[in-house]
Design an enzyme around this catalytic site. Structure first.
Site, short mmCIF file in Angstrom:
data_model
loop_
_atom_site.label_atom_id
_atom_site.label_comp_id
_atom_site.label_asym_id
_atom_site.label_seq_id
_atom_site.Cartn_x
_atom_site.Cartn_y
_atom_site.Cartn_z
N GLY A 20 0.79 -1.23 0.00
CA GLY A 20 0.00 0.00 0.00
C GLY A 20 0.82 1.28 0.00
N SER A 21 2.04 1.24 -0.55
CA SER A 21 2.81 2.49 -0.58
C SER A 21 2.19 3.48 -1.56
CB SER A 21 4.28 2.24 -0.91
OG SER A 21 4.45 1.91 -2.27
N ASN A 22 1.63 2.99 -2.66
CA ASN A 22 0.93 3.89 -3.59
C ASN A 22 -0.34 4.44 -2.94
OD1 ASN A 22 2.13 4.20 -6.41
ND2 ASN A 22 2.39 2.00 -6.03
N MET A 95 -4.12 -7.58 -6.63
CA MET A 95 -3.69 -8.79 -7.34
C MET A 95 -4.85 -9.67 -7.80
SD MET A 95 -0.50 -8.37 -7.44
CE MET A 95 0.35 -9.91 -7.72
N ARG A 96 -5.95 -9.05 -8.12
CA ARG A 96 -7.07 -9.80 -8.68
C ARG A 96 -7.46 -9.18 -10.01
NH1 ARG A 96 -5.97 -13.33 -6.22
NH2 ARG A 96 -6.95 -14.40 -4.50
N ILE A 97 -7.89 -10.02 -10.93
CA ILE A 97 -8.31 -9.50 -12.23
C ILE A 97 -9.81 -9.23 -12.18
CG2 ILE A 97 -8.59 -10.11 -14.68
CD1 ILE A 97 -5.90 -11.58 -14.43
N LEU A 98 -10.18 -8.04 -12.59
CA LEU A 98 -11.60 -7.67 -12.57
C LEU A 98 -12.28 -8.22 -13.83
CD1 LEU A 98 -11.09 -3.98 -11.42
CD2 LEU A 98 -11.96 -5.86 -10.01
N HIS A 114 1.19 0.20 -13.22
CA HIS A 114 1.91 -1.04 -13.54
C HIS A 114 3.41 -0.74 -13.63
CE1 HIS A 114 2.39 -5.04 -15.23
NE2 HIS A 114 3.21 -4.52 -16.10
C1 GRF Z 1 3.58 -1.41 -7.49
O1 GRF Z 1 4.83 -1.69 -8.03
C2 GRF Z 1 2.55 -1.29 -8.58
O2 GRF Z 1 3.06 -0.76 -9.77
C3 GRF Z 1 2.15 -2.73 -8.81
O3 GRF Z 1 2.13 -3.29 -7.53
C4 GRF Z 1 3.04 -2.58 -6.67
C5 GRF Z 1 2.26 -2.14 -5.48
O4 GRF Z 1 3.08 -1.54 -4.52
N1 GRF Z 1 0.89 -2.81 -9.50
P1 GRF Z 1 2.44 -0.85 -3.24
O5 GRF Z 1 1.54 -1.89 -2.59
O6 GRF Z 1 1.68 0.34 -3.69
O7 GRF Z 1 3.61 -0.50 -2.37
#
Ligand code: GRF
Length: 194
Positions: A20-22, A95-98, A114
């Site tokens: 969840g860093s994003n 990590m799930r495909i919608l 991505h």
């Molecule tokens: C990121 O590298 C994003 O591009 C990919 O999954 C990772 C998620 O990282 N889809 P975080 O959970 O946001 O740290």
């Protein structure tokens, strides 16, 4: 001081599965004075996702969806999106495909980040693939979600140099840093067009 009354804030939902860093980064941006969005909902398919700690810390509504049955799970998610008046979904390490049906119902309102320069290296292990193919550049992409994996219209990309002595961790870190700059910028661009 200019009045901020009247500025519409868009409700976004962030879908996660892990760190969840994003998510954290988007929350930080949402708290800026002139932000046009608020993170109103966090969806995780993992009860133990580390990123869920941000829900608690920032008092954001969270929903854990177990995904034992895709149809039921997506129905629950859709209800949450409607009940919370969500304008836009941001996938961030989800990590799930919608399903095609789900995407149709929220058409043009789901975006994803991505860790590669799409259309190169869709799916998983993007950094490994870039290094193994001796790429000079990799990077990250924010794109609309379509029913084909990592194939929707590209919104923004950022190139990142791959060095000769790179390993997966080093490259992943360098790219993640850029993801944190790119996602809010791309989100701004999307919101203008909502
Ligand atoms: C990121 O590298 C994003 O591009 C990919 O999954 C990772 C998620 O990282 N889809 P975080 O959970 O946001 O740290």
């Amino acid at each position: 001081m200019p009045k901020l009354i009247g500025i519409k804030k868009y409700n976004i939902a962030v879908f996660i599965s892990g760190n969840g860093s994003n998510l954290r980064n988007l929350i930080n941006h949402s708290l800026k004075k002139r932000s046009k969005f608020r993170v109103s909902l966090i969806i995780s398919n993992k009860a133990k996702a580390k990123g869920l700690e941000h829900a608690k810390r920032f008092k954001i509504k969270k929903k854990i969806i177990n995904y034992l049955n895709i149809k039921n799970s997506e129905r629950k998610i859709l209800n949450e999106l409607i009940n919370n008046k969500i304008d836009l979904v941001c996938l961030a390490g989800f990590m799930r495909i919608l399903s095609r049906e789900f995407i149709k119902k929220f058409k043009g309102k789901i975006i994803n980040i991505h860790p590669s320069l799409l259309p190169k290296y869709k799916g998983l292990q993007t950094h490994r693939k870039a290094i193994n193919n001796s790429e000079k550049f990799s990077g990250c992409t924010v794109h609309y979600v379509s029913s084909k994996l990592d194939s929707g219209k590209i919104i923004m990309q950022k190139k990142v140099r791959v060095y000769k002595n790179d390993n997966i961790n080093k490259l992943a870190k360098r790219i993640l840093k850029q993801e944190h700059l790119l996602y809010p910028k791309a989100l701004k661009k999307v919101i203008i067009n909502l």
